[in-house]
Design a protein around this motif. Structure first.
Motif, PDB file in Angstrom:
ATOM      1  N   MET A   1     -22.192  50.572 101.309  1.00  0.00           N
ATOM      2  CA  MET A   1     -20.792  50.784 100.999  1.00  0.00           C
ATOM      3  C   MET A   1     -20.627  52.215 100.465  1.00  0.00           C
ATOM      4  O   MET A   1     -21.378  52.645  99.607  1.00  0.00           O
ATOM      5  CB  MET A   1     -20.324  49.763  99.967  1.00  0.00           C
ATOM      6  N   ASP A   2     -19.650  52.931 100.978  1.00  0.00           N
ATOM      7  CA  ASP A   2     -19.397  54.312 100.593  1.00  0.00           C
ATOM      8  C   ASP A   2     -18.416  54.331  99.410  1.00  0.00           C
ATOM      9  O   ASP A   2     -17.199  54.412  99.596  1.00  0.00           O
ATOM     10  CB  ASP A   2     -18.836  55.088 101.788  1.00  0.00           C
ATOM     11  N   LEU A   3     -18.966  54.229  98.194  1.00  0.00           N
ATOM     12  CA  LEU A   3     -18.120  54.163  96.992  1.00  0.00           C
ATOM     13  C   LEU A   3     -17.341  55.449  96.764  1.00  0.00           C
ATOM     14  O   LEU A   3     -16.211  55.409  96.258  1.00  0.00           O
ATOM     15  CB  LEU A   3     -18.978  53.820  95.777  1.00  0.00           C
ATOM     16  N   VAL A   4     -17.914  56.588  97.132  1.00  0.00           N
ATOM     17  CA  VAL A   4     -17.202  57.862  96.977  1.00  0.00           C
ATOM     18  C   VAL A   4     -15.964  57.867  97.871  1.00  0.00           C
ATOM     19  O   VAL A   4     -14.863  58.218  97.435  1.00  0.00           O
ATOM     20  CB  VAL A   4     -18.124  59.064  97.277  1.00  0.00           C
ATOM     21  N   ALA A   5     -16.114  57.461  99.122  1.00  0.00           N
ATOM     22  CA  ALA A   5     -14.977  57.416 100.040  1.00  0.00           C
ATOM     23  C   ALA A   5     -13.910  56.443  99.533  1.00  0.00           C
ATOM     24  O   ALA A   5     -12.713  56.745  99.592  1.00  0.00           O
ATOM     25  CB  ALA A   5     -15.431  57.015 101.446  1.00  0.00           C
ATOM     26  N   LEU A   6     -14.330  55.278  99.032  1.00  0.00           N
ATOM     27  CA  LEU A   6     -13.359  54.318  98.496  1.00  0.00           C
ATOM     28  C   LEU A   6     -12.540  54.947  97.378  1.00  0.00           C
ATOM     29  O   LEU A   6     -11.306  54.811  97.343  1.00  0.00           O
ATOM     30  CB  LEU A   6     -14.072  53.073  97.970  1.00  0.00           C
ATOM     31  N   GLU A   7     -13.195  55.636  96.469  1.00  0.00           N
ATOM     32  CA  GLU A   7     -12.468  56.252  95.354  1.00  0.00           C
ATOM     33  C   GLU A   7     -11.574  57.387  95.838  1.00  0.00           C
ATOM     34  O   GLU A   7     -10.453  57.548  95.348  1.00  0.00           O
ATOM     35  CB  GLU A   7     -13.441  56.734  94.280  1.00  0.00           C
ATOM     36  N   GLU A   8     -12.028  58.149  96.803  1.00  0.00           N
ATOM     37  CA  GLU A   8     -11.198  59.240  97.342  1.00  0.00           C
ATOM     38  C   GLU A   8      -9.948  58.684  98.033  1.00  0.00           C
ATOM     39  O   GLU A   8      -8.865  59.260  97.910  1.00  0.00           O
ATOM     40  CB  GLU A   8     -12.016  60.092  98.318  1.00  0.00           C
ATOM     41  N   ILE A   9     -10.078  57.563  98.721  1.00  0.00           N
ATOM     42  CA  ILE A   9      -8.928  56.955  99.394  1.00  0.00           C
ATOM     43  C   ILE A   9      -7.968  56.357  98.369  1.00  0.00           C
ATOM     44  O   ILE A   9      -6.741  56.478  98.506  1.00  0.00           O
ATOM     45  CB  ILE A   9      -9.397  55.920 100.433  1.00  0.00           C
ATOM     46  N   ARG A  10      -8.488  55.734  97.323  1.00  0.00           N
ATOM     47  CA  ARG A  10      -7.603  55.248  96.245  1.00  0.00           C
ATOM     48  C   ARG A  10      -6.809  56.407  95.653  1.00  0.00           C
ATOM     49  O   ARG A  10      -5.589  56.315  95.473  1.00  0.00           O
ATOM     50  CB  ARG A  10      -8.414  54.570  95.142  1.00  0.00           C
ATOM     51  N   ALA A  11      -7.498  57.502  95.342  1.00  0.00           N
ATOM     52  CA  ALA A  11      -6.823  58.673  94.768  1.00  0.00           C
ATOM     53  C   ALA A  11      -5.789  59.231  95.741  1.00  0.00           C
ATOM     54  O   ALA A  11      -4.708  59.668  95.327  1.00  0.00           O
ATOM     55  CB  ALA A  11      -7.847  59.740  94.386  1.00  0.00           C
ATOM     56  N   LEU A  12      -6.094  59.208  97.032  1.00  0.00           N
ATOM     57  CA  LEU A  12      -5.148  59.679  98.049  1.00  0.00           C
ATOM     58  C   LEU A  12      -3.865  58.856  98.020  1.00  0.00           C
ATOM     59  O   LEU A  12      -2.760  59.411  98.011  1.00  0.00           O
ATOM     60  CB  LEU A  12      -5.803  59.589  99.437  1.00  0.00           C
ATOM     61  N   LYS A  13      -3.992  57.536  97.994  1.00  0.00           N
ATOM     62  CA  LYS A  13      -2.796  56.683  97.992  1.00  0.00           C
ATOM     63  C   LYS A  13      -1.997  56.885  96.708  1.00  0.00           C
ATOM     64  O   LYS A  13      -0.761  56.968  96.741  1.00  0.00           O
ATOM     65  CB  LYS A  13      -3.175  55.209  98.159  1.00  0.00           C
ATOM     66  N   TYR A  14      -2.668  56.992  95.581  1.00  0.00           N
ATOM     67  CA  TYR A  14      -1.963  57.213  94.320  1.00  0.00           C
ATOM     68  C   TYR A  14      -1.251  58.569  94.333  1.00  0.00           C
ATOM     69  O   TYR A  14      -0.134  58.700  93.834  1.00  0.00           O
ATOM     70  CB  TYR A  14      -2.922  57.118  93.133  1.00  0.00           C
ATOM     71  N   ARG A  15      -1.880  59.583  94.927  1.00  0.00           N
ATOM     72  CA  ARG A  15      -1.245  60.905  95.031  1.00  0.00           C
ATOM     73  C   ARG A  15      -0.023  60.831  95.952  1.00  0.00           C
ATOM     74  O   ARG A  15       1.012  61.436  95.680  1.00  0.00           O
ATOM     75  CB  ARG A  15      -2.258  61.940  95.533  1.00  0.00           C
ATOM     76  N   TYR A  16      -0.136  60.088  97.040  1.00  0.00           N
ATOM     77  CA  TYR A  16       0.991  59.860  97.952  1.00  0.00           C
ATOM     78  C   TYR A  16       2.189  59.294  97.173  1.00  0.00           C
ATOM     79  O   TYR A  16       3.310  59.786  97.289  1.00  0.00           O
ATOM     80  CB  TYR A  16       0.530  58.903  99.060  1.00  0.00           C
ATOM     81  N   LEU A  17       1.948  58.275  96.362  1.00  0.00           N
ATOM     82  CA  LEU A  17       3.019  57.630  95.599  1.00  0.00           C
ATOM     83  C   LEU A  17       3.591  58.562  94.529  1.00  0.00           C
ATOM     84  O   LEU A  17       4.811  58.665  94.365  1.00  0.00           O
ATOM     85  CB  LEU A  17       2.506  56.349  94.949  1.00  0.00           C
ATOM     86  N   ARG A  18       2.710  59.234  93.790  1.00  0.00           N
ATOM     87  CA  ARG A  18       3.167  60.137  92.724  1.00  0.00           C
ATOM     88  C   ARG A  18       4.011  61.272  93.282  1.00  0.00           C
ATOM     89  O   ARG A  18       5.104  61.560  92.780  1.00  0.00           O
ATOM     90  CB  ARG A  18       1.972  60.712  91.953  1.00  0.00           C
ATOM     91  N   THR A  19       3.522  61.901  94.341  1.00  0.00           N
ATOM     92  CA  THR A  19       4.250  63.047  94.873  1.00  0.00           C
ATOM     93  C   THR A  19       5.541  62.622  95.556  1.00  0.00           C
ATOM     94  O   THR A  19       6.512  63.375  95.578  1.00  0.00           O
ATOM     95  CB  THR A  19       3.362  63.874  95.830  1.00  0.00           C
TER      96      THR A  19
END
Length: 160
Positions: A1-19
């Motif tokens: 499991m690529d935990l780094v990719a999972l966290e980067e995608i979570r951060a991406l979605k949160y950034r999408y919502l914030r911006t």
């Protein structure tokens, strides 16, 4: 499991919502791949909200979210599957939109279905996003006894 990719995608979605909520359109655009597609299933929009390409998505949202409109988009319950440089995800969305000029508040919930791609710069971007509503309710602000907006980033006549 690529935990780094999972966290980067979570951060991406949160950034999408914030911006989106803060109307930071350049940073919002950077969450989307140039060829991204979107399908926002909102009855209150009065028409299908389907877009082809980052410029169309950002152009519509930046135009629609103007004036004193207030939005809050919150996602939770991420289910993300990574396969190399591509991924898919599901997110529970709860949102509130207040449109003082029209005297309405819209509340709703849905499940986003997204796809993502790790691009040549190493950053993940959304390649497709969309949802169909579980529910959406439109509430006249006049029906909420005592409703008062006491702070609004978007209305200079209201305290910040």
């Amino acid at each position: 499991m690529d935990l780094v990719a999972l966290e980067e995608i979570r951060a991406l979605k949160y950034r999408y919502l914030r911006t989106l909520d803060l109307r930071e359109w350049d940073e919002f655009a950077d969450t989307l791949a140039a060829d991204a597609v979107a399908d926002y299933g909102s009855p209150s929009g009065g028409k299908p909200l389907q877009f082809q390409g980052r410029d169309a998505i950002v152009g519509y949202l930046s135009g629609a979210m103007s004036g004193t409109m207030i939005t809050s988009h919150v996602c939770s319950h991420p289910e993300i599957a990574v396969d190399g440089d591509s991924a898919s995800g599901s997110w529970c969305l709860e949102d509130t939109v207040i449109v003082p000029e029209h005297g309405i508040m819209i509340r709703g919930a849905a499940y986003y279905r997204d796809t993502y791609r790790r691009e040549s710069d190493g950053r993940w971007r959304i390649t497709s996003t969309g949802y169909q509503r579980n529910y959406e309710a439109m509430i006249p602000l006049s029906s909420i006894q005592g409703f008062t907006i006491t702070a609004s980033r978007w209305d200079p006549s209201v305290a910040h």
